[in-house]
Design a protein around this motif. Sequence first.
Motif, PDB file in Angstrom:
ATOM      1  N   LEU A  11       0.818  -1.215   0.000  1.00 48.53           N
ATOM      2  CA  LEU A  11       0.000   0.000   0.000  1.00 48.53           C
ATOM      3  C   LEU A  11       0.854   1.268   0.000  1.00 48.53           C
ATOM      4  O   LEU A  11       0.547   2.221  -0.728  1.00 48.53           O
ATOM      5  CB  LEU A  11      -0.968   0.000   1.180  1.00 48.53           C
ATOM      6  N   GLY A  12       1.903   1.309   0.785  1.00 50.86           N
ATOM      7  CA  GLY A  12       2.755   2.499   0.824  1.00 50.86           C
ATOM      8  C   GLY A  12       3.338   2.834  -0.542  1.00 50.86           C
ATOM      9  O   GLY A  12       3.366   3.995  -0.953  1.00 50.86           O
ATOM     10  N   TYR A  13       3.787   1.820  -1.241  1.00 50.49           N
ATOM     11  CA  TYR A  13       4.337   2.018  -2.584  1.00 50.49           C
ATOM     12  C   TYR A  13       3.249   2.479  -3.546  1.00 50.49           C
ATOM     13  O   TYR A  13       3.440   3.410  -4.328  1.00 50.49           O
ATOM     14  CB  TYR A  13       4.979   0.720  -3.085  1.00 50.49           C
ATOM     15  N   LEU A  14       2.093   1.832  -3.491  1.00 50.41           N
ATOM     16  CA  LEU A  14       0.993   2.180  -4.393  1.00 50.41           C
ATOM     17  C   LEU A  14       0.505   3.611  -4.159  1.00 50.41           C
ATOM     18  O   LEU A  14       0.225   4.348  -5.110  1.00 50.41           O
ATOM     19  CB  LEU A  14      -0.153   1.178  -4.246  1.00 50.41           C
ATOM     20  N   LEU A  15       0.426   4.018  -2.902  1.00 54.76           N
ATOM     21  CA  LEU A  15       0.030   5.395  -2.593  1.00 54.76           C
ATOM     22  C   LEU A  15       1.086   6.385  -3.089  1.00 54.76           C
ATOM     23  O   LEU A  15       0.751   7.454  -3.602  1.00 54.76           O
ATOM     24  CB  LEU A  15      -0.204   5.572  -1.095  1.00 54.76           C
ATOM     25  N   GLY A  16       2.354   6.032  -2.935  1.00 60.27           N
ATOM     26  CA  GLY A  16       3.426   6.881  -3.436  1.00 60.27           C
ATOM     27  C   GLY A  16       3.359   7.032  -4.950  1.00 60.27           C
ATOM     28  O   GLY A  16       3.539   8.133  -5.494  1.00 60.27           O
ATOM     29  N   GLN A  17       3.084   5.942  -5.645  1.00 59.87           N
ATOM     30  CA  GLN A  17       2.944   5.979  -7.096  1.00 59.87           C
ATOM     31  C   GLN A  17       1.757   6.856  -7.504  1.00 59.87           C
ATOM     32  O   GLN A  17       1.845   7.625  -8.459  1.00 59.87           O
ATOM     33  CB  GLN A  17       2.761   4.562  -7.654  1.00 59.87           C
ATOM     34  N   ALA A  18       0.643   6.726  -6.789  1.00 62.58           N
ATOM     35  CA  ALA A  18      -0.538   7.544  -7.089  1.00 62.58           C
ATOM     36  C   ALA A  18      -0.231   9.019  -6.869  1.00 62.58           C
ATOM     37  O   ALA A  18      -0.580   9.874  -7.694  1.00 62.58           O
ATOM     38  CB  ALA A  18      -1.718   7.101  -6.230  1.00 62.58           C
ATOM     39  N   ASN A  19       0.445   9.337  -5.772  1.00 62.88           N
ATOM     40  CA  ASN A  19       0.813  10.721  -5.487  1.00 62.88           C
ATOM     41  C   ASN A  19       1.716  11.268  -6.587  1.00 62.88           C
ATOM     42  O   ASN A  19       1.522  12.391  -7.062  1.00 62.88           O
ATOM     43  CB  ASN A  19       1.509  10.811  -4.131  1.00 62.88           C
ATOM     44  N   ALA A  21       1.932  10.286  -9.707  1.00 63.76           N
ATOM     45  CA  ALA A  21       1.164  10.448 -10.944  1.00 63.76           C
ATOM     46  C   ALA A  21       0.287  11.689 -10.898  1.00 63.76           C
ATOM     47  O   ALA A  21       0.199  12.443 -11.877  1.00 63.76           O
ATOM     48  CB  ALA A  21       0.312   9.206 -11.200  1.00 63.76           C
ATOM     49  N   LEU A  22      -0.343  11.936  -9.750  1.00 57.45           N
ATOM     50  CA  LEU A  22      -1.202  13.122  -9.620  1.00 57.45           C
ATOM     51  C   LEU A  22      -0.390  14.403  -9.720  1.00 57.45           C
ATOM     52  O   LEU A  22      -0.788  15.352 -10.383  1.00 57.45           O
ATOM     53  CB  LEU A  22      -1.963  13.090  -8.293  1.00 57.45           C
ATOM     54  N   PHE A  23       0.768  14.440  -9.059  1.00 61.93           N
ATOM     55  CA  PHE A  23       1.566  15.656  -9.090  1.00 61.93           C
ATOM     56  C   PHE A  23       2.163  15.876 -10.473  1.00 61.93           C
ATOM     57  O   PHE A  23       2.265  17.010 -10.927  1.00 61.93           O
ATOM     58  CB  PHE A  23       2.665  15.649  -8.027  1.00 61.93           C
ATOM     59  N   LYS A  24       2.540  14.810 -11.162  1.00 66.32           N
ATOM     60  CA  LYS A  24       3.109  14.967 -12.501  1.00 66.32           C
ATOM     61  C   LYS A  24       2.136  15.697 -13.421  1.00 66.32           C
ATOM     62  O   LYS A  24       2.541  16.523 -14.234  1.00 66.32           O
ATOM     63  CB  LYS A  24       3.449  13.599 -13.104  1.00 66.32           C
ATOM     64  N   ALA A  25       0.849  15.416 -13.275  1.00 65.80           N
ATOM     65  CA  ALA A  25      -0.156  16.063 -14.107  1.00 65.80           C
ATOM     66  C   ALA A  25      -0.281  17.552 -13.783  1.00 65.80           C
ATOM     67  O   ALA A  25      -0.706  18.346 -14.614  1.00 65.80           O
ATOM     68  CB  ALA A  25      -1.505  15.368 -13.927  1.00 65.80           C
ATOM     69  N   LEU A  35       7.513  27.844  -8.702  1.00 66.63           N
ATOM     70  CA  LEU A  35       7.550  27.132  -7.428  1.00 66.63           C
ATOM     71  C   LEU A  35       8.072  25.721  -7.603  1.00 66.63           C
ATOM     72  O   LEU A  35       7.847  25.089  -8.638  1.00 66.63           O
ATOM     73  CB  LEU A  35       6.134  27.036  -6.834  1.00 66.63           C
ATOM     74  N   GLY A  36       8.743  25.222  -6.570  1.00 69.29           N
ATOM     75  CA  GLY A  36       9.087  23.813  -6.486  1.00 69.29           C
ATOM     76  C   GLY A  36       7.967  23.079  -5.775  1.00 69.29           C
ATOM     77  O   GLY A  36       7.051  23.704  -5.227  1.00 69.29           O
ATOM     78  N   SER A  37       8.031  21.774  -5.744  1.00 68.69           N
ATOM     79  CA  SER A  37       6.937  21.004  -5.140  1.00 68.69           C
ATOM     80  C   SER A  37       6.792  21.282  -3.646  1.00 68.69           C
ATOM     81  O   SER A  37       5.667  21.404  -3.140  1.00 68.69           O
ATOM     82  CB  SER A  37       7.122  19.509  -5.384  1.00 68.69           C
ATOM     83  N   LEU A  38       7.898  21.419  -2.919  1.00 64.43           N
ATOM     84  CA  LEU A  38       7.799  21.699  -1.486  1.00 64.43           C
ATOM     85  C   LEU A  38       7.303  23.124  -1.239  1.00 64.43           C
ATOM     86  O   LEU A  38       6.484  23.357  -0.348  1.00 64.43           O
ATOM     87  CB  LEU A  38       9.143  21.457  -0.786  1.00 64.43           C
ATOM     88  N   GLU A  39       7.759  24.066  -2.041  1.00 65.65           N
ATOM     89  CA  GLU A  39       7.255  25.446  -1.919  1.00 65.65           C
ATOM     90  C   GLU A  39       5.738  25.464  -2.137  1.00 65.65           C
ATOM     91  O   GLU A  39       5.005  26.117  -1.404  1.00 65.65           O
ATOM     92  CB  GLU A  39       7.925  26.355  -2.935  1.00 65.65           C
ATOM     93  N   ARG A 108      -3.915  28.309  -8.286  1.00 67.55           N
ATOM     94  CA  ARG A 108      -3.551  26.923  -8.518  1.00 67.55           C
ATOM     95  C   ARG A 108      -4.255  25.943  -7.593  1.00 67.55           C
ATOM     96  O   ARG A 108      -4.138  24.731  -7.764  1.00 67.55           O
ATOM     97  CB  ARG A 108      -2.045  26.780  -8.384  1.00 67.55           C
ATOM     98  N   LEU A 109      -4.999  26.444  -6.620  1.00 66.76           N
ATOM     99  CA  LEU A 109      -5.661  25.556  -5.662  1.00 66.76           C
ATOM    100  C   LEU A 109      -6.770  24.734  -6.315  1.00 66.76           C
ATOM    101  O   LEU A 109      -6.853  23.531  -6.115  1.00 66.76           O
ATOM    102  CB  LEU A 109      -6.202  26.348  -4.469  1.00 66.76           C
ATOM    103  N   ARG A 110      -7.611  25.361  -7.101  1.00 66.33           N
ATOM    104  CA  ARG A 110      -8.712  24.629  -7.740  1.00 66.33           C
ATOM    105  C   ARG A 110      -8.188  23.582  -8.723  1.00 66.33           C
ATOM    106  O   ARG A 110      -8.604  22.437  -8.678  1.00 66.33           O
ATOM    107  CB  ARG A 110      -9.690  25.576  -8.414  1.00 66.33           C
ATOM    108  N   PRO A 111      -7.245  23.941  -9.610  1.00 69.26           N
ATOM    109  CA  PRO A 111      -6.723  22.918 -10.529  1.00 69.26           C
ATOM    110  C   PRO A 111      -6.039  21.749  -9.799  1.00 69.26           C
ATOM    111  O   PRO A 111      -6.045  20.630 -10.281  1.00 69.26           O
ATOM    112  CB  PRO A 111      -5.714  23.666 -11.390  1.00 69.26           C
ATOM    113  N   ALA A 112      -5.465  22.045  -8.637  1.00 66.66           N
ATOM    114  CA  ALA A 112      -4.788  20.978  -7.882  1.00 66.66           C
ATOM    115  C   ALA A 112      -5.798  19.958  -7.422  1.00 66.66           C
ATOM    116  O   ALA A 112      -5.542  18.774  -7.336  1.00 66.66           O
ATOM    117  CB  ALA A 112      -4.052  21.563  -6.687  1.00 66.66           C
TER     118      ALA A 112
END
Length: 112
Positions: A11-19, A21-25, A35-39, A108-112
Motif C-alpha cells: 500500500l505504501g508504494y501504491l500510494l506513493g505511485q498515485a501521489n 502520478a497526480l503531481f506529474k499532471a 515554485l518547487g513542489s515543497l514550496e 492553482r488551488l482549484r486545478p490541484a
Amino acid sequence: MKPERFVDTYLGYLLGQANHALFKAFEDQVREAGLGSLEWRVLAVLSSESPMSVGQLAQEVLSQQPTVTKLLQRLAAQGWVSLHDDPADQRRTLVTITVAGERKVAPRLRPA
C-alpha cells in the motif's frame, strides 16, 4: 505465470505511485508559477491554515523541520510568508502566508 511482486500489493508504494502520478499532471502549473513542489505544498497548506508553527507545517508537508525552516527563510525573503515568534512560547516560530503568497498560490488551488 510470473509471481506477484511485493511492490504490486504494498500500500505504501501504491500510494506513493498515485501521489507521483497526480503531481506529474499538475507539475507544469507549479513550475510556471516559479515554485518547487515543497514550496507549493507549504503555500497551499498555509493558504487554509495560517499562522502555523514550523514544526506543524513540516508535518503537514511531509518534510523534515530543518528543510522547511530553510525553505521558509527563502519564502520570507521573497515576501510570500512572514515569520514571527509565538507570543505563547518564544521558542516557537509561527508562519503566516502573506497577501503576495496568497496571490501566488490561489489560482492553482482549484486545478490541484
